[in-house]
Design a protein around this motif. Structure first.
Motif, PDB file in Angstrom:
ATOM      1  N   ALA A   2       0.641  -1.173   0.027  1.00  0.00           N
ATOM      2  CA  ALA A   2       0.137   0.177  -0.102  1.00  0.00           C
ATOM      3  C   ALA A   2       0.906   1.150  -0.160  1.00  0.00           C
ATOM      4  N   VAL A   3       0.445   2.167  -0.623  1.00  0.00           N
ATOM      5  CA  VAL A   3       1.290   3.537  -0.525  1.00  0.00           C
ATOM      6  C   VAL A   3       0.402   4.746  -0.047  1.00  0.00           C
ATOM      7  N   ARG A   8       8.421  -0.985   5.536  1.00  0.00           N
ATOM      8  CA  ARG A   8       7.961   0.281   5.261  1.00  0.00           C
ATOM      9  C   ARG A   8       9.150   1.113   4.460  1.00  0.00           C
ATOM     10  N   PHE A   9       8.813   1.878   3.415  1.00  0.00           N
ATOM     11  CA  PHE A   9       9.999   2.372   2.654  1.00  0.00           C
ATOM     12  C   PHE A   9       9.500   3.879   2.573  1.00  0.00           C
ATOM     13  N   LYS A  17      18.369  -4.082   2.311  1.00  0.00           N
ATOM     14  CA  LYS A  17      18.997  -4.461   0.792  1.00  0.00           C
ATOM     15  C   LYS A  17      17.724  -3.923  -0.413  1.00  0.00           C
ATOM     16  N   TYR A  18      16.806  -3.312  -0.082  1.00  0.00           N
ATOM     17  CA  TYR A  18      15.789  -3.029  -1.081  1.00  0.00           C
ATOM     18  C   TYR A  18      16.485  -2.294  -2.059  1.00  0.00           C
ATOM     19  N   THR A  19      15.980  -2.050  -3.292  1.00  0.00           N
ATOM     20  CA  THR A  19      16.498  -1.262  -4.392  1.00  0.00           C
ATOM     21  C   THR A  19      15.449  -1.013  -5.213  1.00  0.00           C
ATOM     22  N   LEU A  69       5.719   3.656   1.150  1.00  0.00           N
ATOM     23  CA  LEU A  69       5.274   2.197   0.671  1.00  0.00           C
ATOM     24  C   LEU A  69       5.454   1.418   1.799  1.00  0.00           C
ATOM     25  N   SER A  70       4.023   0.824   2.272  1.00  0.00           N
ATOM     26  CA  SER A  70       4.172  -0.115   3.215  1.00  0.00           C
ATOM     27  C   SER A  70       3.893  -1.543   2.561  1.00  0.00           C
ATOM     28  N   VAL A  71       4.615  -2.632   2.969  1.00  0.00           N
ATOM     29  CA  VAL A  71       4.406  -3.987   2.278  1.00  0.00           C
ATOM     30  C   VAL A  71       4.154  -4.943   3.616  1.00  0.00           C
TER      31      VAL A  71
END
Lengths: 686, 830
Positions: free
Chosen positions: B172-173, B190-191, B238-240, B178-180
């Motif tokens: 969801a954004v 959460r990003f 490590k998200y990209t 952005l939360s996953v």
């Protein structure tokens, strides 16, 4: 802080040469950078990205490839067909060896470091054995039709991939024969280009070969079958370089449009072990071609025609988010290119192949704070001195009285006498230099211009007495027994009694010039010295290190001063420690002994030792004290560091007299204006 | 029976089709979209509305196919229920009552018998994603009370939530993050993007999200037009992500193709972008879609896409990016300046459509009939540009002429004005530009009317303007040597004391023209253009003006801004009556004497229906809506109703439609108008009219053979009466082209034989008789093909038993199959 008249000099039209190759050494965390004029620079990434060493360039030695082998040995190869090994201790070239294959386009050291592979113009791939102090030709691989532009070893050392024009060959190292020839599509955006140049290849341990080419493609090949696996079209122009991380989980490519792209190996789904290469982030830090890239464990390093060396840390690899995690852009050399004659108000500018002497302008007008004063007399270009021979100038100096100029190349030392008659100037070369004065790493005149100090690349320091039109060799300080480390920085006390010299790693040595013997050695510090100066009267030696620490050492007492101890106890302000360019020059105020003037490329600072040090809560950068507030508040907020960021990029700043400063700036726009035009891109990149 | 029901205000079609993503059926034959309180089922091939699923009592906010049965559809609504439909038959199967206001609905195959909805917590702006367990029960209406919380503080728009492949996570954004949420690990990552603090990232807001159907990859759209592809998001460190940037404005919606090989994006540029392999360089475009793309959806079969646009339109797009169908509703994009006009020919409602266009909207079928480009200039979709506006439109001479006025005013003094006259072309069945008059007046045109007299060969147009003049335009010969071209020229300019002309209106017989000049009404003779008389009530400027009809044609009605309604008698030239009424809209019914007036008060709008002859209203409906009524119109009925109640008699001949300020089209009805919307083409289902494609020849034939085999197998076991369709001989007879068939006499026996019942089920006596008869006929007819018939006769004569008949038909079948093996596909090429 006091007010100064500032000569704001912008006529130093220095243009650094473009970066051709970078090579990262994981063991020592050092980066070797070669420029298009043949200069090779060594950066110490652990020491705040300080440019520790440099090897001067040579007109005929265009470097095309650079690599580290056998741990700390650095090799380069170039279009003159020679392989060169550098002596990192003595800072000179160990030997140059002709490979007999025409111009060399590529070079790669084997994963074990014992073998060196070069790719030549005539299509040959030659294998050299690295033996102590030498390299030895071992064998030729199957000769290809056209030049070998890129080479990469398989991590096991059994196979190599060689990029040529229109195809990539895979060789078996044992037999030396090509086992696969992978043809690259010449098509580029549905237009058949004449040739497709493989600018870079990378061999991964799973047998994948990654190639980058002039059609803007990044392609993945299976070396076992010689087939194309995946194709990424990433640019409208050439992709010129590639570098893979040691873990082989990410790589970086640089394009002629100035963009570098990061590719990462990510798992397709969290549950499966299948992984795929994905282009993740583009970085646009360059305006021109990115000729070379490197991948350190924590950062992407790129360099190109626009002369910037950019170090872009990878956020996910950085453990602590401190200032190391910030982007670095290194444009200017971390050494002094300008010397100044205070008496005659002369500036000597050092270029790679000539020297320029300028007389500063003057004004009779006076004005308020912040005014720009009109010049009554313009700055005057007095002298343009060209070097003889193809070698670049290593260092130069003008004497404080302005009547001597000395400079040195890699093989010759020059000393000139200047005579001023009214407006004209005459130059006379001092001939018959002694044989030992062949090459110098640093030259310094004493304050009264009677003595010349030369740091030679053998580690020795020569002291020479200057007379009218002639000179006399007084003494040579030999290096400490056993070390061959060269001295790179010199400082002499204004009274001429003390000489301080510093090498690249060991401590600072202080010599007594009167008695011609070593006085003492300042204890060694972890980080290299970036600037040295000896204060008048007190003979305190001020040392700046690459981690932004400043020490004050009393030469007569042979110990750190009280102020220095206080500073060490309290520590510097955290913002001060986070600045990313080293202090390149230290000077003193003749009337106020409490002042130390330091500068780096982006700021100029007067350290007032009488004021309290700032702690982390106070504001370090206070642009101007508010005039409307009372003196009490102003005094309360005042601290020892008075920082001005008006002039940048600042290459040189010194006090001419107690009321006059000279600042030499080199705006980046002027450098870019002198570079060749970049690839034209439409505004929206369509 | 009808009269018993009370008259009420109902929404009359024209509701948003683009409110939520449209949903395809599993076989891509149907497309579902929410439309007000209903769900509409359209055929993707014919663009026709096949069903209207009605049952919700409030706005439908989400639809989704039932992942466990692709012939069923879930829908949710603000009324707090989730309904399950059989969309093929349009039947409501079940209703699940949740109780909360539901804002969006999601389903996926891996969450057994539970669906996900967005609900609103007590605080108005906080929305939660919850999963609702749908209890299994046979009853029609079930309470679904088992609600479990999934994500908090989500955006209410369903575009901001997406489910990952195999339902492993939901992303969801909102705003800048952005939360996953991973269902297995029960963990939320959460990003956060750098917020608007720095100028460079000023428009970093997330706008929409889509998840890759096969890989762990999330695509997010942003306000600055960027698309980010997130990977490795199960690791906080490590998200990209990769950036794709083509849109210059906000990304409105994103969708992955079914296989995930390409990503579709759209925004205000009205261009559908297909990113192949998610690479920046490999993209395809479908440009010129007409309006902002609001939603993109992909059919589960993967062969179709569809885009919902801000002009209430759904475009069905094929996989090769070719638009194949357009479903267009009532465009509600712009301000309505023209008012509601009825096209006399089609009885369509005509009003402003897309910018610079006039739309013809069919009230009966709730769809746009066509669109007339009036301005004929490229529409540049940019904020702050002053566009040319279509301000007036009028039909004359039974729809033969259309007059339009467009204006553009950049500054106070710079007015660009243009009047266009369009003639109806019978050949093309559309309007063709006849005359273009630039600057017909010096100032804004306030009114436009045709003299709608019988003398249609000599039409007259009157324009009234703020410059103090009214002009009469007539049709004359154009300068053409053949005297065939006609054009409009100005015939007369009238004015009255330099007052601004505000309204004009012809009497029913066309003999009189009334023009109001601020507070004064002037009456002109339309033959001589003489000023006959003036009326002045000093009750404020005249806002509406109209003549009475039929028996009341001697009356002239005028409504003023000060809230006075005046009725003048034209014979006595005196005020007949006046009433205090703040009238916004006054419309005469063309088929009766009735005049409808809508007055505005602080609480709402009231409707009054009256005859000009008497000041007493026939019918009053208080509070027809809360907001201001902007326009109204009487639409003549095709079939007159027969309300006997006096109050409703005014609705017998025509229906009154009105448009409120929020642009909802309303009408009066005793029953829901949607019930009356019987789609004439309900039977026009797509499946039967399958086109013969090359695939059909390959697959269809194959399938036929398979069917045949099956039938043959069945045939042996068949005891009961076979259906006619199942008899291969008949179907072959019907499907084989006539000119390649053997002669009818030969086929006849086979045909009859195939119709015969097997031994067990029929009497043995009947059988031989029939065959004898057939045989006789056969022998008479067939001379040329003796060999065949002889054979038939031979076999027939040997034995008349049942099994022989069976044999017979088999041998015949063999023959026929021989024919079938011949490739007839070349016939289609003829």
């Amino acid at each position: 802080m006091g007010e100064f008249n500032v000569h704001r000099v912008r006529f130093f039209n220095y243009v650094p040469s473009g970066i051709r190759c970078v090579a990262y050494n994981n063991q020592s965390n050092r980066l070797a950078v070669s420029r298009t004029d043949g200069t090779v620079e060594i950066y110490n990434l652990s020491a705040n990205y300080f440019q520790e060493k440099f090897f001067p360039g040579h007109e005929s030695r265009a470097t095309e490839a650079l690599c580290w082998a056998k741990g700390q040995r650095l090799f380069s190869a170039g279009l003159n067909g020679e392989i060169i090994e550098y002596d990192l201790q003595a800072l000179n070239i160990k030997y140059a060896m002709d490979a007999f294959g025409g111009p060399i386009w590529s070079m790669a050291a084997s994963p074990s470091g014992s073998q060196l592979l070069i790719g030549c113009e005539d299509g040959s791939v030659k294998l050299f054995q690295i033996i102590p102090d030498k390299i030895q030709f071992e064998r030729n691989f199957d000769r290809q039709k056209s030049r070998i532009l890129s080479l990469s070893w398989h991590p096991s050392g059994t196979h190599i991939a060689a990029g040529s024009i229109d195809y990539i060959s895979v060789f078996d190292v044992k037999s030396g024969s090509a086992i696969h020839k992978m043809l690259v599509d010449r098509q580029y955006m549905n237009v058949s280009k004449r040739k497709c140049i493989i600018w870079g290849v990378a061999f991964l341990s799973d047998g994948t070969v990654i190639s980058v080419d002039s059609a803007g493609k990044v392609q993945f090949w299976d070396s076992a079958t010689g087939t194309l696996v995946k194709n990424h079209l990433i640019a409208n122009a050439d992709v010129q370089s590639i570098a893979v991380s040691d873990q082989e989980d990410s790589f970086v490519v640089g394009t002629a449009e100035g963009t570098i792209f990061h590719f990462q190996l990510v798992s397709v789904t969290s549950s499966s072990s299948e992984k795929q290469w994905v282009r993740t982030k583009p970085f646009q830090h360059h305006t021109h071609d990115v000729r070379t890239v490197a991948h350190s464990p924590t950062a992407l390093i790129s360099g190109g025609t626009d002369t910037h060396l950019v170090i872009r840390p990878l956020m996910e690899k950085v453990e602590v988010k401190n200032y190391d995690a910030a982007l670095r852009k290194i444009t200017f050399p971390h050494r002094r290119l300008i010397s100044c004659s205070k008496k005659r108000q002369l500036l000597l500018f050092q270029f790679s192949h000539h020297l320029d002497l300028w007389r500063l302008g003057s004004t009779v007008a006076t004005g308020k704070h912040g005014d720009t004063l009109p010049l009554s007399k313009d700055a005057d270009h007095l002298l343009h001195l060209k070097t003889k021979g193809p070698e670049n100038i290593i260092c130069s100096c003008i004497s404080p009285c302005g009547s001597w100029i000395a400079y040195s190349t890699a093989s010759r030392f020059f000393l000139y006498r200047l005579n001023y008659e009214h407006d004209s100037i005459s130059l006379q070369r001092v001939s018959k230099m002694p044989a030992f004065l062949r090459s110098a790493l640093q030259i310094l005149f004493s304050e009264d211009s009677t003595k010349l100090f030369v740091a030679s690349n053998q580690g020795s320091l020569h002291v020479i007495r200057l007379l009218e039109g002639s000179f006399k060799h007084l003494h040579t300080f030999q290096p400490q027994s056993g070390t061959v480390e060269s001295m790179c920085l010199l400082a002499v006390s204004p009274d001429g009694n003390w000489l301080a010299a510093s090498g690249t790693s060991a401590g600072v040595h202080v010599y007594n010039v009167k008695r011609l013997k070593l006085h003492c050695t300042v204890p060694a510090y972890n980080f290299p010295v970036t600037a040295l100066a000896i204060a008048p009267n007190t003979n305190n030696l001020v040392i700046a290190h690459s981690d932004q620490q400043i020490f004050e050492y009393s030469i007569p007492d042979k110990q750190y001063t009280e102020w220095s101890r206080t500073v060490q106890k309290q520590g510097f302000h955290h913002l001060w420690l986070q600045r990313d360019t080293p202090i390149t020059h230290i000077s003193f105020h003749p009337k106020r002994p409490m002042y130390i003037l330091v500068h780096d490329a982006y700021m100029f600072c007067i350290i007032d030792k009488s004021l309290p040090l700032p702690n982390d809560k106070t504001l370090l950068y206070n642009p101007l004290p508010p005039t409307n507030e009372s003196d009490v508040i102003r005094r309360r907020t005042a601290h020892a560091f008075k920082i001005s960021k008006i002039y940048k990029p600042l290459l040189f700043m010194d006090l001419l007299d107690e009321r006059t400063l000279v600042a030499v700036e080199r705006p980046l726009d002027d450098i870019i204006a002198q570079l060749p035009p970049p690839i034209k891109k439409k505004k929206f990149g369509t | 029976m009808v009269e018993e029901e009370s008259l009420r205000v109902v929404h009359c079609g024209g509701s948003e089709l683009n409110f939520r993503r449209a949903v395809f059926s599993a076989d891509s034959k149907y497309i579902f979209c929410v439309s007000g309180d209903f769900v509409k089922v359209y055929s993707t091939a014919t663009e026709e509305c096949v069903h209207i699923l009605q049952g919700h009592r409030n706005l439908v906010t989400g639809i989704h196919l039932n992942p466990n049965n692709h012939l069923q559809l879930y829908s949710c609504s603000f009324d707090g229920t989730i309904k399950l439909w059989d969309y093929i038959d349009g039947i409501l199967i079940k209703t699940f009552v949740v109780g909360h206001k539901l804002h969006a609905l999601f389903t996926h195959a891996h969450a057994e018998d539970s669906v996900f909805v967005i609900i609103n917590k007590e605080t108005p702006d906080i929305f939660q994603l919850v999963s609702v367990k749908l209890p299994k029960s046979s009853s029609q209406e079930i309470e679904a009370e088992e609600i479990s919380f999934v994500l908090d503080y989500v955006n209410q728009s369903p575009k901001c939530i997406a489910f990952g492949h195999e339902g492993e996570y939901v992303a969801a954004v909102r705003d800048f993050y952005l939360s996953v949420y991973f269902f297995k690990k029960k963990k939320t990552s959460r990003f956060i993007l750098s917020s608007s603090r720095s100028k460079k990232h000023a428009k970093n807001n997330f706008t929409c999200i889509a998840c890759h159907p096969k890989e762990d990859c999330i695509a997010t759209g942003h306000k600055d037009g960027k698309i980010r592809l997130w990977r490795n998001f199960d690791d906080d460190k490590k998200y990209t992500y990769t950036c794709l940037h083509w849109h210059h404005d906000m990304v409105m919606d994103l969708a992955f193709s079914v296989t995930g090989s390409s990503l579709l994006s759209g925004g205000r540029e009205s261009v559908l972008v297909e990113w192949r392999d998610a690479t920046e360089k490999n993209k395809e475009f479908l440009p010129r879609l007409g309006a902002t793309i609001e939603h993109i959806s992909v059919s589960p079969a993967g062969d179709l896409f569809c885009t919902s646009h801000s002009d209430n339109k759904i475009i069905v797009i094929q996989r090769n990016l070719e638009a194949s169908a357009v479903i267009q509703g009532l465009v509600k994009d712009s301000n309505i300046f023209t008012g509601l006009v009825i096209d006399p020919r089609t009885k369509a409602l005509v009003l402003n459509g897309k910018p610079g266009h006039l739309q013809f909207y069919s009230l009966q079928s709730d769809k746009q009939l066509y669109n007339l480009d009036i301005v004929q200039q490229e529409y540049i979709n940019d904020h702050g540009l002053i566009q040319i506006e279509l301000t007036k439109a009028a039909f004359g001479c039974y729809g033969n002429w259309l007059a339009t006025v467009e204006q553009r005013q950049e500054k106070e003094t710079e007015l660009e004005l243009q009047m266009k006259l369009w003639t109806y072309n019978k050949k093309t069945q559309g309007f063709v530009l006849n005359t273009k008059i630039s600057m017909p007046h010096e100032d804004h045109i306030t009114a436009l009317c045709f003299g709608n007299a019988e003398k249609s060969e000599n039409p007259t147009l009157v324009t009234a303007s703020k410059d103090g003049h009214f002009k009469v335009w007539i049709l004359t010969d154009d300068s053409d040597i053949y005297k065939q071209a006609v054009g409009w020229t100005c015939d007369f300019v009238g004015s009255y004391h330099k007052y601004q002309a505000t309204n004009c209106c012809f009497s029913e017989d066309g003999s009189l023209l009334a023009v109001s000049f601020e507070e004064i009404v002037t009456i002109w003779d339309s033959e001589t253009w003489e000023l006959k008389c003036t009326f002045c009530q000093r009750a404020g400027k005249i806002r509406n003006l109209c003549f009475g009809r039929l028996t009341c044609s001697k009356y002239l009605l005028g409504a003023t801004e000060n809230g006075i309604l005046c009725c003048w008698n034209l014979l006595s030239c005196a005020l007949e009556w006046s009433a205090k009424l703040n009238i916004r809209v006054m419309e005469p019914d063309p088929n009766s004497e009735n005049v409808a007036a809508v007055s505005q008060s602080s609480v709402g709008s009231d409707l009054f229906v009256f005859k000009p002859s008497e000041p007493r209203p026939l019918y009053i409906q208080k509070n027809i809506c809360r907001e201001e009524v902007q326009w109204g119109v009487f639409v003549p009925r095709d079939v007159p109703e027969s309300f006997t109640s006096e109050a409703y008699q005014w609705l017998n001949r025509s229906q009154f439609y009105f448009l409120t300020k929020s642009q909802s089209l309303l009408t009066f009805s005793t029953k829901s108008p949607e019930e009356k919307l019987t789609p004439t083409s309900k039977q026009l289902l797509a499946e039967e009219s399958l086109p013969t494609t090359p695939f059909y020849f390959i697959l269809g034939k194959h399938r036929q053979q398979q069917d045949e085999k099956l039938n043959k197998a069945l045939e042996d076991e068949l005891i009961q009466l076979p259906l006619t369709e199942n008899i291969p001989a008949i179907s072959e007879l019907l499907h084989t082209p006539a000119h390649v068939l053997p002669s009818a006499s030969y086929l006849c026996s086979m045909f009859v034989n195939s119709l015969l019942l097997s031994k067990e089920t029929k009497s043995a006596e009947e059988l031989p008789d029939d065959i004898d008869m057939e045989e006789e006929k056969e022998s008479e007819d067939s001379d040329e093909e003796n060999d065949f018939t002889e054979k038939v006769q031979d076999t027939d004569n040997t034995d008349l038993g049942e099994d022989i008949i069976h044999q017979l038909s088999k041998s015949e079948e063999k023959e026929l199959r021989k024919f079938r093996k011949v490739d007839y596909s070349w016939i289609t090429a003829l």
